[in-house]
Design a protein around this motif. Structure first.
Motif, PDB file in Angstrom:
ATOM      1  N   ASP A 124       0.838  -1.204   0.000  1.00 13.82           N
ATOM      2  CA  ASP A 124       0.000   0.000   0.000  1.00 13.82           C
ATOM      3  C   ASP A 124       0.870   1.249   0.000  1.00 13.82           C
ATOM      4  O   ASP A 124       0.632   2.194  -0.759  1.00 13.82           O
ATOM      5  CB  ASP A 124      -0.910   0.023   1.241  1.00 13.82           C
ATOM      6  N   GLN A 125       1.860   1.270   0.879  1.00 10.03           N
ATOM      7  CA  GLN A 125       2.734   2.429   1.008  1.00 10.03           C
ATOM      8  C   GLN A 125       3.527   2.655  -0.273  1.00 10.03           C
ATOM      9  O   GLN A 125       3.677   3.797  -0.740  1.00 10.03           O
ATOM     10  CB  GLN A 125       3.696   2.226   2.189  1.00 10.03           C
ATOM     11  N   LEU A 126       4.034   1.565  -0.857  1.00 12.79           N
ATOM     12  CA  LEU A 126       4.830   1.673  -2.078  1.00 12.79           C
ATOM     13  C   LEU A 126       4.011   2.225  -3.233  1.00 12.79           C
ATOM     14  O   LEU A 126       4.413   3.185  -3.907  1.00 12.79           O
ATOM     15  CB  LEU A 126       5.399   0.297  -2.448  1.00 12.79           C
ATOM     16  N   PHE A 127       2.845   1.641  -3.463  1.00 11.44           N
ATOM     17  CA  PHE A 127       2.011   2.085  -4.583  1.00 11.44           C
ATOM     18  C   PHE A 127       1.479   3.501  -4.353  1.00 11.44           C
ATOM     19  O   PHE A 127       1.295   4.257  -5.312  1.00 11.44           O
ATOM     20  CB  PHE A 127       0.852   1.116  -4.811  1.00 11.44           C
ATOM     21  N   THR A 128       1.241   3.858  -3.092  1.00 14.91           N
ATOM     22  CA  THR A 128       0.791   5.220  -2.796  1.00 14.91           C
ATOM     23  C   THR A 128       1.884   6.218  -3.127  1.00 14.91           C
ATOM     24  O   THR A 128       1.622   7.277  -3.715  1.00 14.91           O
ATOM     25  CB  THR A 128       0.387   5.353  -1.319  1.00 14.91           C
ATOM     26  N   GLY A 129       3.119   5.896  -2.741  1.00 13.75           N
ATOM     27  CA  GLY A 129       4.238   6.787  -3.028  1.00 13.75           C
ATOM     28  C   GLY A 129       4.454   6.969  -4.516  1.00 13.75           C
ATOM     29  O   GLY A 129       4.582   8.101  -5.006  1.00 13.75           O
ATOM     30  N   ILE A 130       4.469   5.860  -5.258  1.00 15.13           N
ATOM     31  CA  ILE A 130       4.691   5.940  -6.709  1.00 15.13           C
ATOM     32  C   ILE A 130       3.524   6.646  -7.383  1.00 15.13           C
ATOM     33  O   ILE A 130       3.699   7.577  -8.180  1.00 15.13           O
ATOM     34  CB  ILE A 130       4.877   4.529  -7.305  1.00 15.13           C
ATOM     35  N   GLY A 131       2.307   6.202  -7.059  1.00 14.27           N
ATOM     36  CA  GLY A 131       1.120   6.797  -7.684  1.00 14.27           C
ATOM     37  C   GLY A 131       0.987   8.267  -7.369  1.00 14.27           C
ATOM     38  O   GLY A 131       0.602   9.068  -8.230  1.00 14.27           O
ATOM     39  N   GLY A 132       1.302   8.645  -6.116  1.00 17.93           N
ATOM     40  CA  GLY A 132       1.195  10.048  -5.717  1.00 17.93           C
ATOM     41  C   GLY A 132       2.185  10.933  -6.440  1.00 17.93           C
ATOM     42  O   GLY A 132       1.843  12.039  -6.870  1.00 17.93           O
ATOM     43  N   ILE A 133       3.418  10.457  -6.561  1.00 18.61           N
ATOM     44  CA  ILE A 133       4.453  11.247  -7.249  1.00 18.61           C
ATOM     45  C   ILE A 133       4.112  11.414  -8.727  1.00 18.61           C
ATOM     46  O   ILE A 133       4.177  12.522  -9.281  1.00 18.61           O
ATOM     47  CB  ILE A 133       5.835  10.577  -7.083  1.00 18.61           C
ATOM     48  N   VAL A 134       3.734  10.314  -9.370  1.00 16.01           N
ATOM     49  CA  VAL A 134       3.401  10.382 -10.801  1.00 16.01           C
ATOM     50  C   VAL A 134       2.178  11.269 -11.017  1.00 16.01           C
ATOM     51  O   VAL A 134       2.147  12.076 -11.961  1.00 16.01           O
ATOM     52  CB  VAL A 134       3.162   8.970 -11.368  1.00 16.01           C
ATOM     53  N   ASN A 135       1.190  11.145 -10.133  1.00 16.17           N
ATOM     54  CA  ASN A 135      -0.015  11.962 -10.284  1.00 16.17           C
ATOM     55  C   ASN A 135       0.288  13.440 -10.061  1.00 16.17           C
ATOM     56  O   ASN A 135      -0.340  14.306 -10.684  1.00 16.17           O
ATOM     57  CB  ASN A 135      -1.094  11.504  -9.296  1.00 16.17           C
ATOM     58  N   TYR A 136       1.224  13.744  -9.189  1.00 11.68           N
ATOM     59  CA  TYR A 136       1.606  15.143  -8.956  1.00 11.68           C
ATOM     60  C   TYR A 136       2.271  15.723 -10.207  1.00 11.68           C
ATOM     61  O   TYR A 136       2.045  16.893 -10.555  1.00 11.68           O
ATOM     62  CB  TYR A 136       2.559  15.233  -7.767  1.00 11.68           C
ATOM     63  N   ILE A 137       3.053  14.899 -10.892  1.00 18.66           N
ATOM     64  CA  ILE A 137       3.739  15.347 -12.119  1.00 18.66           C
ATOM     65  C   ILE A 137       2.769  15.407 -13.299  1.00 18.66           C
ATOM     66  O   ILE A 137       2.789  16.349 -14.090  1.00 18.66           O
ATOM     67  CB  ILE A 137       4.919  14.400 -12.439  1.00 18.66           C
ATOM     68  N   LYS A 138       1.916  14.388 -13.381  1.00 17.45           N
ATOM     69  CA  LYS A 138       0.956  14.309 -14.488  1.00 17.45           C
ATOM     70  C   LYS A 138      -0.421  13.992 -13.919  1.00 17.45           C
ATOM     71  O   LYS A 138      -0.864  12.838 -13.917  1.00 17.45           O
ATOM     72  CB  LYS A 138       1.395  13.227 -15.489  1.00 17.45           C
ATOM     73  N   PRO A 139      -1.128  15.026 -13.412  1.00 19.84           N
ATOM     74  CA  PRO A 139      -2.410  14.802 -12.731  1.00 19.84           C
ATOM     75  C   PRO A 139      -3.458  14.135 -13.617  1.00 19.84           C
ATOM     76  O   PRO A 139      -3.617  14.490 -14.789  1.00 19.84           O
ATOM     77  CB  PRO A 139      -2.857  16.216 -12.339  1.00 19.84           C
ATOM     78  N   GLY A 140      -4.153  13.152 -13.027  1.00 19.14           N
ATOM     79  CA  GLY A 140      -5.277  12.537 -13.724  1.00 19.14           C
ATOM     80  C   GLY A 140      -4.903  11.595 -14.847  1.00 19.14           C
ATOM     81  O   GLY A 140      -5.774  11.219 -15.648  1.00 19.14           O
ATOM     82  N   TRP A 141      -3.636  11.151 -14.912  1.00 19.60           N
ATOM     83  CA  TRP A 141      -3.199  10.244 -15.974  1.00 19.60           C
ATOM     84  C   TRP A 141      -3.829   8.878 -15.736  1.00 19.60           C
ATOM     85  O   TRP A 141      -3.575   8.241 -14.719  1.00 19.60           O
ATOM     86  CB  TRP A 141      -1.677  10.158 -15.989  1.00 19.60           C
ATOM     87  N   GLN A 142      -4.667   8.429 -16.644  1.00 19.79           N
ATOM     88  CA  GLN A 142      -5.435   7.204 -16.433  1.00 19.79           C
ATOM     89  C   GLN A 142      -4.542   5.991 -16.244  1.00 19.79           C
ATOM     90  O   GLN A 142      -4.854   5.097 -15.442  1.00 19.79           O
ATOM     91  CB  GLN A 142      -6.398   6.987 -17.604  1.00 19.79           C
ATOM     92  N   TRP A 143      -3.444   5.915 -16.967  1.00 20.77           N
ATOM     93  CA  TRP A 143      -2.545   4.759 -16.817  1.00 20.77           C
ATOM     94  C   TRP A 143      -2.008   4.668 -15.392  1.00 20.77           C
ATOM     95  O   TRP A 143      -1.968   3.579 -14.801  1.00 20.77           O
ATOM     96  CB  TRP A 143      -1.375   4.880 -17.793  1.00 20.77           C
ATOM     97  N   ASN A 144      -1.634   5.794 -14.819  1.00 20.59           N
ATOM     98  CA  ASN A 144      -1.131   5.802 -13.449  1.00 20.59           C
ATOM     99  C   ASN A 144      -2.239   5.434 -12.462  1.00 20.59           C
ATOM    100  O   ASN A 144      -2.013   4.693 -11.491  1.00 20.59           O
ATOM    101  CB  ASN A 144      -0.573   7.183 -13.108  1.00 20.59           C
ATOM    102  N   ILE A 145      -3.445   5.945 -12.720  1.00 18.02           N
ATOM    103  CA  ILE A 145      -4.579   5.620 -11.845  1.00 18.02           C
ATOM    104  C   ILE A 145      -4.829   4.119 -11.846  1.00 18.02           C
ATOM    105  O   ILE A 145      -4.976   3.498 -10.788  1.00 18.02           O
ATOM    106  CB  ILE A 145      -5.847   6.378 -12.293  1.00 18.02           C
TER     107      ILE A 145
END
Length: 268
Positions: A124-145
């Motif tokens: 959970d922590q790992l995916f939250t960190g990766i997903g959060g960072i990527v989403n901050y750089i590219k908000p709303g990117w469906q692939w990252n979601i």
């Protein structure tokens, strides 16, 4: 403490209180809309946003700060809107100064907050960190979601995983998270450990109330919100299906429509 405050619009004042972590900016989903007809007053609570505080404090200090804020702007009567922790503070303000508030909007909150959030795993922590960072750089990117966010702790905050919700997370939740002080974390966790429960007191609140909850809320359960609504004398309760704790960012149009309808029925 002199709180950093964002004021928008003119008309009947609405004091808008954010959650934890949060800031005045994270209340924009409400203030941008309501300020068309009302005056919205959104402070950064002590230890949050730009209201910097390194010294330890107690939850009661928020009430002292907010009372001083209302005095500063000569606000003798206003509405309250509180999300999560902000809703708890709204109830506390109404109990402390009932003559000062004429209505309360409560969002994803409870007088006896109960959680059903499971213990996070390392994944959970790992995916939250990766997903959060990527989403901050590219908000709303469906692939990252789809790849990271749906498998992260975000799944307990958001149910429908629409890109719009992740735009809010990137632009408002992440900055608020990093601006939340350790002192604020400790003040809240201390209150929770002490078993905060005001259910037996809130019957004293006589003004009209609107309680909104998300069916899938794991941070403050919908059952806890509903029970609070039942203990209030004059409360209209709405529970939204298939949304979680951040449901104002999931279904903003519906939430704002219901708030506007309730305001029109009670304060026109």
């Amino acid at each position: 403490m002199d709180l950093n405050t964002e004021i928008k619009g003119k008309g009947t004042p609405i004091l808008c209180l954010h959650g934890h972590p949060g800031s005045s900016a994270s209340m924009s989903v409400f203030t941008n809309y309501l300020s068309r007809q009302y005056q919205t007053i959104a402070p950064d609570l002590r230890g949050y946003g730009k209201s910097r505080c390194k010294q330890s404090f107690k939850m009661q200090d928020h009430i002292i700060d907010l009372t001083a804020l209302l005095d500063k702007y000569n606000i003798d009567s206003c509405l309250l809107l509180g999300w999560s922790l902000g809703g708890i503070l709204a109830l506390e303000l109404a109990l402390a100064m009932p003559e000062r508030f004429k209505g309360i909007i409560l969002i994803a909150t409870a007088a006896h907050p109960l959680s059903s959030h499971p213990q996070p795993t390392w994944q959970d922590q790992l995916f939250t960190g990766i997903g959060g960072i990527v989403n901050y750089i590219k908000p709303g990117w469906q692939w990252n979601i789809d790849t990271f966010c749906k498998r992260s702790l975000f799944r307990y905050l958001i149910s429908n995983h629409a890109p719009e919700s992740y735009y809010y997370l990137a632009t408002e939740a992440v900055p608020a998270y990093f601006q939340t002080s350790k002192a604020a974390d400790i003040a809240l966790s201390t209150a929770i450990r002490q078993g905060y429960n005001r259910l037996e007191d809130i019957h004293q609140i006589e003004v009209p109330c609107l309680m909104l909850s998300g069916e899938g809320d794991r941070h403050i359960t919908a059952n806890a919100s509903q029970k609070t609504a039942q203990y209030l004398q004059n409360c209209h309760y709405i529970n939204y299906p298939q949304v979680a704790h951040l449901f104002p960012w999931e279904i903003p149009d519906l939430v704002l429509k219901d708030i506007q309808q309730w305001l029109g029925q009670n304060f026109t």
